[in-house]
Design a protein around this motif. Structure first.
Motif, PDB file in Angstrom:
ATOM      1  N   UNK A   1       0.821  -1.221   0.000  1.00  0.00           N
ATOM      2  CA  UNK A   1       0.000   0.000   0.000  1.00  0.00           C
ATOM      3  C   UNK A   1       0.847   1.260   0.000  1.00  0.00           C
ATOM      4  N   UNK A   2       1.883   1.281   0.830  1.00  0.00           N
ATOM      5  CA  UNK A   2       2.692   2.488   0.966  1.00  0.00           C
ATOM      6  C   UNK A   2       3.971   2.449   0.139  1.00  0.00           C
ATOM      7  N   UNK A   3       4.311   1.316  -0.432  1.00  0.00           N
ATOM      8  CA  UNK A   3       5.473   1.171  -1.320  1.00  0.00           C
ATOM      9  C   UNK A   3       6.758   1.673  -0.671  1.00  0.00           C
ATOM     10  N   UNK A   4       6.914   1.382   0.600  1.00  0.00           N
ATOM     11  CA  UNK A   4       8.124   1.809   1.305  1.00  0.00           C
ATOM     12  C   UNK A   4       9.304   0.914   0.938  1.00  0.00           C
ATOM     13  N   UNK A   5      10.537   1.425   1.092  1.00  0.00           N
ATOM     14  CA  UNK A   5      11.717   0.599   0.792  1.00  0.00           C
ATOM     15  C   UNK A   5      11.782  -0.628   1.694  1.00  0.00           C
ATOM     16  N   UNK A   6      12.366  -1.698   1.169  1.00  0.00           N
ATOM     17  CA  UNK A   6      12.551  -2.914   1.952  1.00  0.00           C
ATOM     18  C   UNK A   6      13.806  -2.730   2.805  1.00  0.00           C
ATOM     19  N   UNK A   7      13.612  -2.536   4.114  1.00  0.00           N
ATOM     20  CA  UNK A   7      14.736  -2.234   4.994  1.00  0.00           C
ATOM     21  C   UNK A   7      14.946  -3.307   6.063  1.00  0.00           C
ATOM     22  N   UNK A   8      14.233  -4.430   5.941  1.00  0.00           N
ATOM     23  CA  UNK A   8      14.431  -5.519   6.883  1.00  0.00           C
ATOM     24  C   UNK A   8      15.139  -6.687   6.199  1.00  0.00           C
ATOM     25  N   UNK A   9      15.543  -7.650   6.975  1.00  0.00           N
ATOM     26  CA  UNK A   9      16.173  -8.857   6.441  1.00  0.00           C
ATOM     27  C   UNK A   9      15.231  -9.546   5.464  1.00  0.00           C
ATOM     28  N   UNK A  10      15.775  -9.979   4.341  1.00  0.00           N
ATOM     29  CA  UNK A  10      14.990 -10.763   3.386  1.00  0.00           C
ATOM     30  C   UNK A  10      15.626 -12.144   3.247  1.00  0.00           C
ATOM     31  N   UNK A  11      14.823 -13.085   2.782  1.00  0.00           N
ATOM     32  CA  UNK A  11      15.294 -14.451   2.557  1.00  0.00           C
ATOM     33  C   UNK A  11      15.436 -14.646   1.052  1.00  0.00           C
ATOM     34  N   UNK A  12      16.546 -15.167   0.569  1.00  0.00           N
ATOM     35  CA  UNK A  12      16.698 -15.371  -0.874  1.00  0.00           C
ATOM     36  C   UNK A  12      15.597 -16.260  -1.450  1.00  0.00           C
TER      37      UNK A  12
END
Length: 390
Positions: free
Chosen positions: A124-135
């Protein structure tokens, strides 16, 4: 090429009949716990599930699963998968299936360690991904979305009746994707032709924008011609490897997102279809086809020269004795004839829509567009035309 762009695509593609042989080497780059993400069991019917599990076990991997991913993956399913990731400290999400499974895997990847509500933050807000992600990695079984080589993740929030797409940055793209056209042989014709229009729509969303001379447009025209040629062969003989391989690679090219470089792009058809899908759960490609024909007839005068070019360069429309408007409409008519020849559904009633749904779909549609900015009333008019299409 008048618009500046930055292009980065980190996905490794392993393509062909022996592509799965590369899985073992790729798995060496990841930790011990792999989450298999897949749909409702078709990969088991074709034997792919057993092959993948055998390779994972041979590599000494621990396997957890998120199953039953639907054609229009929901946020509830994303949350279910995210919990499995956290509970098991998953090192890689391996999506085995079509674009919906891969989209859901990307959603799980960004949501698993998001401390806020991921739907609000990312869709909804299209904020940057700033948390840990899993490949994420993928093994593709259905050609259409191009999700195997992009950051797109289209997720439906059933409670809000919203189907929203988010294009995540390259660190969310699949790190590698395995594409064997033979995995698509067993698809029902309905799914195959839905995927065919999906890939065509991705190309047309980029194409129908801009007035300048852009290399991307020439490439789009060539890929569209390839799809049209190969689709007819594959429908006649679903196990024709050459045509199925051409369609699989065309789908990947259509949305990787090379074809839209230096283009303003349109995407209004997708925005309308997303809301149709939110209300009906219809096959994405079918919904796109139902919207595209009335939409293009609604806007073609605003991008007349491009629609003339579409008619002549993609469909080979004879221009002799015709006005520009007649040529443009002949191109749209050729698209409609192809859609019908393929058995693609264009009537919204057949896709589960009711007349009562149409105003709500129109009001909730995101307004984008390139050649003409629509109003909700315009969208309602297009939906009504698709509702009575024959």
């Amino acid at each position: 090429m008048n618009l500046d762009f930055t292009y980065h695509n980190p996905t490794i593609i392993h393509f062909g009949k022996d592509a799965l042989n590369n899985l073992k080497a790729e798995l060496a780059n990841y930790g011990d716990t792999i989450m298999l993400a897949y749909g409702k069991g078709s990969i088991k019917k074709i034997g792919l599930y057993d092959q993948v599990v055998s390779i994972l076990k041979e590599c000494g991997k621990n396997i957890v699963e998120v199953t039953g991913i639907m054609a229009n993956p929901t946020y509830e399913k994303v949350k279910e998968g995210a919990k499995i990731v956290r509970d098991n400290n998953v090192d890689l999400i391996l999506a085995v299936g079509g674009g919906s499974v891969i989209d859901c895997a990307k959603g799980i990847s960004v949501a698993a360690y998001c401390e806020e509500d991921a739907w609000t933050k990312y869709w909804l807000q299209f904020k940057p991904v700033d948390n840990k992600i899993v490949p994420v990695a993928s093994i593709l079984t259905l050609a259409g979305t191009g999700s195997e080589m992009n950051g797109g993740s289209v997720i439906t929030n059933d409670d809000m009746k919203l189907k929203m797409g988010r294009v995540f940055p390259p660190n969310v793209y699949p790190t590698f994707s395995i594409l064997n056209p033979e995995y698509t042989y067993s698809l029902p014709k309905y799914q195959m032709v839905s995927g065919i229009f999906d890939m065509m729509s991705h190309l047309m969303e980029a194409y129908f924008s801009g007035e300048d001379d852009v290399t991307s447009d020439y490439v789009v025209e060539g890929v569209l011609r390839s799809i049209i040629h190969s689709a007819k062969i594959a429908i006649e003989n679903p196990e024709d490897y050459e045509s199925r391989s051409n369609l699989m690679w065309s789908a990947t090219l259509a949305m990787n997102p090379l074809m839209g470089l230096s283009k303003p792009q349109d995407w209004q058809v997708h925005m309308i279809e997303h809301q149709i899908g939110a209300y009906t759960d219809c096959a994405h490609g079918m919904g796109l086809a139902a919207v595209s024909l009335p939409y293009y007839r609604f806007i073609y005068k605003n991008g007349l020269d491009k629609f003339v070019r579409f008619a002549t360069q993609v469909w080979g429309v004879d221009t002799e004795g015709k006005t520009k408007e007649e040529i443009a409409l002949a191109g749209i008519d050729a698209l409609e004839a192809f859609v019908k020849e393929c058995g693609i559904v264009i009537n919204l009633k057949e896709l589960g829509a009711t007349e009562e749904m149409l105003p709500a779909i129109a009001e909730s549609t995101v307004i984008l567009g390139a050649y003409k900015k629509l109003t909700s009333d315009d969208i309602l008019e297009i939906l009504k035309a698709a509702f009575v299409a024959e």
